[in-house]
Motif scaffolding. Structure first.
Motif, PDB file in Angstrom:
ATOM      1  N   THR B  56      50.008  43.174  46.077  1.00  0.00           N
ATOM      2  CA  THR B  56      49.496  44.495  46.445  1.00  0.00           C
ATOM      3  C   THR B  56      49.794  44.832  47.911  1.00  0.00           C
ATOM      4  OG1 THR B  56      47.314  43.598  46.971  1.00  0.00           O
ATOM      5  CG2 THR B  56      47.647  44.383  44.724  1.00  0.00           C
ATOM      6  N   HIS B 101      48.627  47.842  51.914  1.00  0.00           N
ATOM      7  CA  HIS B 101      48.125  48.287  50.605  1.00  0.00           C
ATOM      8  C   HIS B 101      48.476  49.767  50.369  1.00  0.00           C
ATOM      9  CE1 HIS B 101      46.129  44.589  49.710  1.00  0.00           C
ATOM     10  NE2 HIS B 101      45.242  44.689  50.666  1.00  0.00           N
TER      11      HIS B 101
ATOM     12  N   GLU C  64      44.586  45.957  44.836  1.00  0.00           N
ATOM     13  CA  GLU C  64      43.727  44.805  45.057  1.00  0.00           C
ATOM     14  C   GLU C  64      42.361  44.982  44.400  1.00  0.00           C
ATOM     15  OE1 GLU C  64      43.387  42.927  49.065  1.00  0.00           O
ATOM     16  OE2 GLU C  64      41.251  42.912  48.584  1.00  0.00           O
ATOM     17  N   TRP C 125      45.514  38.994  42.735  1.00  0.00           N
ATOM     18  CA  TRP C 125      44.657  40.041  43.318  1.00  0.00           C
ATOM     19  C   TRP C 125      44.926  41.415  42.732  1.00  0.00           C
ATOM     20  CZ3 TRP C 125      41.275  37.140  45.399  1.00  0.00           C
ATOM     21  CH2 TRP C 125      41.655  35.953  46.047  1.00  0.00           C
TER      22      TRP C 125
END
Lengths: 152, 152, 152
Positions: B56, B101, C64, C125
């Motif tokens: 991610t 992210h 995530e 994740w």
């Protein structure tokens, strides 16, 4: 969250064709009807339709097909997120080229859409668009594929 | 808009392998040659290649392979769209983690590329890149899949 | 870069089901468990899972699943990239509608995730989220598909 009944078929065929699109310059071209025509010719029943754009300054998006103002605003948004004249290092191909690469990164090179009984399972307001990110008209190639049952 | 001749094959196999990539820290790693080698080993003929990034804070993009300045500018664009030090709530894993992210959300976890006669149908200037969005080097995993005819 | 052993199976089935999700308004709904339940019911072994969101103001992302602050920051990022009150031309459906279309363009309508031995090959994740981009709760439809071996 609720899940409807599971529906399964035997996968038999992968079918593809190349779509060539003349874009009007920066803006959206609706490909939905052409993809549907490809699925009909392929004899598609149930499976996945895949589209792939063979360029790095044009891309694919699924967006609202009702109010054309939406597409106007999407272009405004893309211009704001990746403006011309921002001091890009890459400027060999003109001031609109590097912004077009950034806008391609933010939109999609590939899309996959479920097909059932030969029809794209798009939502009511969804259409498939090719987005030309360059200022001037270009000839663009999109590979259309279908993988599933019923094709010949 | 013109559509070329439809080409169909029987779908026979799904083949997969795991690619492990050591990234140099923030930046692009070209995976195109590795994906082509996987397709050759899989005996791929006509179908779809799928890539999936199992992280991610790293992602996949298809972008220009000619002028390396394009990749420099793409990183600049991503830094501008999701900067460090913007008051992100999530900062447990360092100042570069939350921007990574956001940049992952703006790029792609998954890509699908048509394959014909064993070759990726990329455009002339397209390459497949893994983008490391974290500052430091990481080991990343990308699942490579092929679904179509001719595989063993 | 190292590539693990190639693993192949016969593709036999395409299976699909429709997932209906009640969103809480702007924010993330974790679909991972539902997709896993669909794969189990479908008898999936090795292949690809495909998700498709049938809307232009809600979308899919893989992000995530550990620290919920990440999702808070992702919403902050999307609000910054496509703010309300920016003079959008399209405002018939309320001030949150056009920002939701832009945020949909920046996230994903479709996702594809490899499946092996019946399990999604997500990273440690990673979770699959539906992102509601509108302010108020909506009922959303996501088509779930599996293409590969072992399904019934």
């Amino acid at each position: 969250m609720t899940r409807g009944r599971t529906h399964g078929v035997a996968v038999t065929r992968h079918v593809e064709a190349l779509l060539t699109v003349e874009t009007p310059g920066e803006g959206f071209t609706d490909l939905t009807r052409e993809v549907a025509a490809f699925l009909a010719e392929a004899g598609a029943d149930t499976g996945m339709a895949h589209l792939f754009c063979r360029h790095t300054s044009a891309a694919l998006v699924i967006q609202e097909n009702a109010d054309p103002d939406v597409r106007t605003d999407l272009l405004t948004a893309l211009r704001g997120l990746a403006p011309e004249g921002s001091g890009w290092v890459h400027d060999l191909e003109g001031p609109d080229d590097m912004p077009a690469h950034v806008r391609t990164m933010l939109t999609d090179s590939a899309l996959a859409i479920p097909v059932r009984a030969g029809r794209l399972r798009l939502g009511t307001w969804q259409a498939i668009y090719l987005v030309e990110h360059r200022t001037r008209p270009h000839q663009r190639e999109v590979v259309l594929c279908y993988c599933g049952s019923g094709a010949r």
